[in-house]
Design an enzyme around this catalytic site. Structure first.
Site, PDB file in Angstrom:
ATOM      1  N   GLU A  35       0.839  -1.199   0.000  1.00 24.59           N
ATOM      2  CA  GLU A  35       0.000   0.000   0.000  1.00 24.59           C
ATOM      3  C   GLU A  35       0.877   1.254   0.000  1.00 24.59           C
ATOM      4  O   GLU A  35       1.886   1.305   0.720  1.00 24.59           O
ATOM      5  CB  GLU A  35      -0.860  -0.014   1.274  1.00 24.59           C
ATOM      6  CG  GLU A  35      -1.834   1.140   1.401  1.00 24.59           C
ATOM      7  CD  GLU A  35      -2.546   1.121   2.755  1.00 24.59           C
ATOM      8  OE1 GLU A  35      -1.894   0.807   3.774  1.00 24.59           O
ATOM      9  OE2 GLU A  35      -3.742   1.421   2.776  1.00 24.59           O
ATOM     10  N   HIS A  37       2.408   4.681   0.968  1.00 27.25           N
ATOM     11  CA  HIS A  37       2.568   5.347   2.260  1.00 27.25           C
ATOM     12  C   HIS A  37       3.165   6.741   2.080  1.00 27.25           C
ATOM     13  O   HIS A  37       4.135   7.109   2.751  1.00 27.25           O
ATOM     14  CB  HIS A  37       3.426   4.502   3.198  1.00 27.25           C
ATOM     15  CG  HIS A  37       2.644   3.447   3.917  1.00 27.25           C
ATOM     16  ND1 HIS A  37       2.219   2.298   3.292  1.00 27.25           N
ATOM     17  CD2 HIS A  37       2.167   3.378   5.190  1.00 27.25           C
ATOM     18  CE1 HIS A  37       1.527   1.568   4.155  1.00 27.25           C
ATOM     19  NE2 HIS A  37       1.480   2.192   5.309  1.00 27.25           N
ATOM     20  N   ASP A  46       3.611  -1.606   5.860  1.00 29.28           N
ATOM     21  CA  ASP A  46       2.684  -2.416   6.666  1.00 29.28           C
ATOM     22  C   ASP A  46       3.153  -3.861   6.811  1.00 29.28           C
ATOM     23  O   ASP A  46       2.567  -4.629   7.603  1.00 29.28           O
ATOM     24  CB  ASP A  46       1.278  -2.392   6.052  1.00 29.28           C
ATOM     25  CG  ASP A  46       0.610  -1.032   6.215  1.00 29.28           C
ATOM     26  OD1 ASP A  46       1.194  -0.142   6.861  1.00 29.28           O
ATOM     27  OD2 ASP A  46      -0.506  -0.863   5.675  1.00 29.28           O
ATOM     28  N   HIS A 121      -1.902  -3.567   9.112  1.00 30.73           N
ATOM     29  CA  HIS A 121      -2.667  -2.794   8.119  1.00 30.73           C
ATOM     30  C   HIS A 121      -4.107  -2.701   8.622  1.00 30.73           C
ATOM     31  O   HIS A 121      -4.811  -3.716   8.730  1.00 30.73           O
ATOM     32  CB  HIS A 121      -2.560  -3.506   6.766  1.00 30.73           C
ATOM     33  CG  HIS A 121      -3.418  -2.971   5.673  1.00 30.73           C
ATOM     34  ND1 HIS A 121      -3.281  -1.705   5.153  1.00 30.73           N
ATOM     35  CD2 HIS A 121      -4.424  -3.553   4.962  1.00 30.73           C
ATOM     36  CE1 HIS A 121      -4.163  -1.538   4.171  1.00 30.73           C
ATOM     37  NE2 HIS A 121      -4.866  -2.638   4.054  1.00 30.73           N
ATOM     38  N   GLU A 123      -7.033  -2.030   7.625  1.00 34.35           N
ATOM     39  CA  GLU A 123      -8.195  -2.597   6.944  1.00 34.35           C
ATOM     40  C   GLU A 123      -8.288  -4.119   7.033  1.00 34.35           C
ATOM     41  O   GLU A 123      -9.320  -4.709   6.693  1.00 34.35           O
ATOM     42  CB  GLU A 123      -8.190  -2.183   5.465  1.00 34.35           C
ATOM     43  CG  GLU A 123      -8.445  -0.709   5.221  1.00 34.35           C
ATOM     44  CD  GLU A 123      -7.181   0.149   5.324  1.00 34.35           C
ATOM     45  OE1 GLU A 123      -6.201  -0.270   5.985  1.00 34.35           O
ATOM     46  OE2 GLU A 123      -7.165   1.242   4.745  1.00 34.35           O
ATOM     47  N   HIS A 178      -2.034   7.375   8.778  1.00 34.00           N
ATOM     48  CA  HIS A 178      -1.531   6.620   7.632  1.00 34.00           C
ATOM     49  C   HIS A 178      -0.359   7.388   7.018  1.00 34.00           C
ATOM     50  O   HIS A 178      -0.560   8.443   6.431  1.00 34.00           O
ATOM     51  CB  HIS A 178      -2.630   6.397   6.593  1.00 34.00           C
ATOM     52  CG  HIS A 178      -2.125   5.704   5.371  1.00 34.00           C
ATOM     53  ND1 HIS A 178      -1.776   4.365   5.390  1.00 34.00           N
ATOM     54  CD2 HIS A 178      -1.850   6.149   4.132  1.00 34.00           C
ATOM     55  CE1 HIS A 178      -1.317   4.034   4.189  1.00 34.00           C
ATOM     56  NE2 HIS A 178      -1.349   5.094   3.407  1.00 34.00           N
ATOM     57  N   GLU A 183       3.904   5.612  11.852  1.00 32.08           N
ATOM     58  CA  GLU A 183       4.628   4.739  10.918  1.00 32.08           C
ATOM     59  C   GLU A 183       5.963   5.345  10.491  1.00 32.08           C
ATOM     60  O   GLU A 183       6.959   4.638  10.357  1.00 32.08           O
ATOM     61  CB  GLU A 183       3.756   4.451   9.684  1.00 32.08           C
ATOM     62  CG  GLU A 183       2.599   3.535  10.001  1.00 32.08           C
ATOM     63  CD  GLU A 183       1.716   3.264   8.792  1.00 32.08           C
ATOM     64  OE1 GLU A 183       1.296   2.122   8.621  1.00 32.08           O
ATOM     65  OE2 GLU A 183       1.437   4.212   8.013  1.00 32.08           O
TER      66      GLU A 183
END
Ligand code: ZN
Ligand code: MN
Length: 261
Positions: A35, A37, A46, A121, A123, A178, A183
């Site tokens: 994904e 970032h 992630d 992650h 989701e 996010h 992170e």
């Protein structure tokens, strides 16, 4: 454990079998995503972060770390920018659930009875839950009823005092974190060579209505792909987060997987 490594895939099969056969040694399974970032970090954040938490926790508890899931469920606009962004490469929910169910049942076949699914992650969460539920149901049909599975997302172990210390300007919430301070700080502490802070885009936290529309209105995702600014990130904050989360996860697993059950 006599082996030099905590990574299950680096063992030979006799070493692996010796380690897991009694069902005492937990398997830690990192579950990530490919994904975007933001402009300042790679696509595998992630994956890298839960793998490293698993490695640290395994070292402290005598667990084994399984190869990670490197693809996850689709990026949701309000927690990952959206699945439309380039590089974000996702599984359908049913695919993730089926793959997780298969892997859990395979570990059970080897004798594993303790598993911790470590989510990296946002989701993935409910699909992990569904994979566990289906696996336990099918294992029960085979007469295996002594499996215990812990599921967690590492950011849930950041306590309120740490949040107050790390977010003096206010905490946007884990969904908007996010590519933000959490992170980016962890990546700066662990993999500074993969972080390009000079390419980071400073912007206010994304604002979304309290409902979703599909197809998504792409204008609602900040151009950079991050949902809050990484500007206040630092390697020092990353070290604090690593220590806080690792210690709390180790404590949780020592509670749930006691040495003598
Ligand atoms: Zn992420
Ligand atoms: Mn994500």
């Amino acid at each position: 454990m006599s082996q030099e490594t905590v990574f299950a895939a680096e063992l030979s099969w006799p070493e692996y079998e010796r380690t897991v056969l009694q069902g005492r040694v937990p398997i830690l399974l990192p579950i990530g995503a490919m994904e975007q970032h933001g402009c300042h970090m790679p696509l595998n954040v992630d994956v890298l972060l839960p793998v490293e938490f698993c490695r640290r926790v395994a070292t402290a508890t005598g667990a084994l770390v399984a190869p990670p899931f490197t693809y996850g469920y689709k990026s949701h606009q309000k927690s990952g920018g959206g699945n439309h962004l380039p590089g974000t490469t996702s599984l359908d929910g049913a695919t993730l659930v089926a793959a997780l169910k298969d892997v859990i049942k395979e570990f059970a076949r080897h004798g594993v009875r303790r598993i911790c699914l470590m989510n990296g992650h946002f989701e993935n969460a409910w699909f992990i839950t569904e994979g566990i539920d289906l696996a336990l149901r099918e294992l029960g049909w085979s007469g295996i009823n002594d499996m215990k599975i812990v599921v967690l997302s590492y950011w849930d172990f950041v306590d309120k005092a740490t949040i107050a210390k790390l977010y003096p300007q206010g905490f946007p919430g884990w969904d908007l974190e996010h590519g933000g301070v959490l992170e980016t700080s962890l990546m700066l502490a662990l993999y500074p060579q993969f972080v390009h802070l000079d390419r980071a885009v400073d912007h206010p936290p994304a604002v979304f209505p309290p409902y979703d529309v599909y197809p998504v209105n792409r204008e609602l995702t900040p151009k950079s792909g991050t949902l809050s600014s990484p500007r206040e990130a630092s390697g020092e904050k990353g070290e604090i987060l690593l220590a806080v989360c690792t210690d709390a996860i180790v404590a949780a697993l020592k509670t749930e997987f006691p040495a003598s059950p």
